[in-house]
Scaffold this active site. Structure first.
Site, PDB file in Angstrom:
ATOM      1  CB  SER A   1      -0.962  -0.042   1.198  1.00  0.00           C
ATOM      2  OG  SER A   1      -1.873   1.036   1.165  1.00  0.00           O
TER       3      SER A   1
ATOM      4  CG  HIS B   1      -5.776  -0.134  -1.173  1.00  0.00           C
ATOM      5  ND1 HIS B   1      -4.915   0.266  -2.173  1.00  0.00           N
ATOM      6  CD2 HIS B   1      -5.088   0.013  -0.004  1.00  0.00           C
ATOM      7  CE1 HIS B   1      -3.754   0.621  -1.634  1.00  0.00           C
ATOM      8  NE2 HIS B   1      -3.846   0.495  -0.328  1.00  0.00           N
TER       9      HIS B   1
END
Length: 304
Positions: free
Chosen positions: A90, A195
């Protein structure tokens, strides 16, 4: 020994005091913080002495974590430990992109600051939260998500661990459904539904930011969160943009690295979250976590 991979820690691993020893004991690490402070004054101070509350704000978390991740990686290279490939979880992917050479040092830090602000704005304008689902297969979790309008599978962490993002009231019902299917869901202390489509505005904004930056051919192989494939300069912009509002395929990244000959993983940055995911995914690999002077010296003792 096979290949070495550096894996860069993601959001949630932060803590007050992170990076301080690296700054004090490594000239290469200090240089990372100096660049950060020249662009965003006070970044190193937030890392070294910021409160937990201060560090939990996305606009602070991401620049700070990025700096510590990159500082740990630079300290390892300074000590003589060089990776054959890299990946970041991430937020950690942005530090990995800079380390690999796709971003310049200054552009990488500037981008992570813009990313943090855009994602915090998206989280505030489109509130969501996240939960880690344990004990169920990915397919079971995906099927449960389909029962809800705004619950999405987002972080494919390791076998029997998949994180979902969702609208808060729906997420509470989702957690109940997980229990009914003999799984376990743990709500995460995060400020948004990362996300997922909750981040669409941020992805659009950052696509425009990337239009103004020069992206370079990676000098070291880097695996993409988006599809676990290797980055190319031609596809870099779309991969970086789509990473923001699409799932992280972390388990697949680890499996692809192992298939490509990696048997030693070094987590760079605060905490040991990724180390745990590696051990749950792969067998017969060495795992180190470097975040301070002692852990750096431990890695050196084993690998040099």
């Amino acid at each position: 020994m096979g290949k070495i991979a550096f894996v860069f820690a993601g959001q949630g691993a932060q803590y007050s005091g992170m990076g301080k020893e690296l700054y004090e004991h490594s000239a290469a690490a200090k240089s990372v913080f100096d660049i950060a402070d020249s662009i965003r004054p006070g970044t190193s101070a937030q890392c070294f002495s910021g409160s937990d509350e201060e560090l939990s704000l996305t606009k602070n978390t991401q620049p700070c974590l990025y700096s510590v991740d990159l500082a740990a990686a630079r300290a390892l290279v300074e000590a003589g430990i060089h990776p054959d490939c890299v990946a970041g979880f991430s937020l950690g992917e942005i530090a990995a992109l800079t380390f690999s050479g796709i971003f310049s040092e200054a552009d990488g830090f500037d981008f992570v600051c813009r990313r943090a602000a855009a994602m915090q704005n998206s989280a505030e304008n489109h509130p969501g939260s996240m939960a880690a689902v344990l004990k169920l297969s990915n397919e079971q979790v995906e099927t449960l998500c389909q029962e809800f309008k705004q619950v999405y599978p987002v972080n494919y962490n390791c076998p029997k661990q998949l994180v979902v993002a969702g609208e808060k009231s729906e997420l509470a019902l989702f957690v109940k459904r997980v229990g009914e299917e003999k799984g376990r869901a743990v709500l995460l202390n995060v400020s948004g539904g990362f996300h997922s489509p909750f981040m669409n505005d941020a992805a659009k904004e950052l696509s425009s930011v990337l239009d103004g930056l020069t992206l370079y051919t990676p000098q070291i192989p880097i695996y993409s969160n988006l599809d676990a494939a290797l980055y190319t300069v031609e596809e870099a912009k779309s991969r970086i943009t789509n990473q923001i509002n699409h799932p992280v395929k972390w388990q697949s990244i680890l499996e692809n690295m192992a298939a490509d000959g990696v048997d030693t993983f070094i987590e760079v940055g605060p905490g040991k979250t990724l180390s745990g995911l590696i051990k749950k995914t792969l067998k017969d690999v060495q795992v180190f976590a470097v975040q301070d002077k002692e852990s750096l010296q431990e890695a050196m003792a084993h690998l040099l």
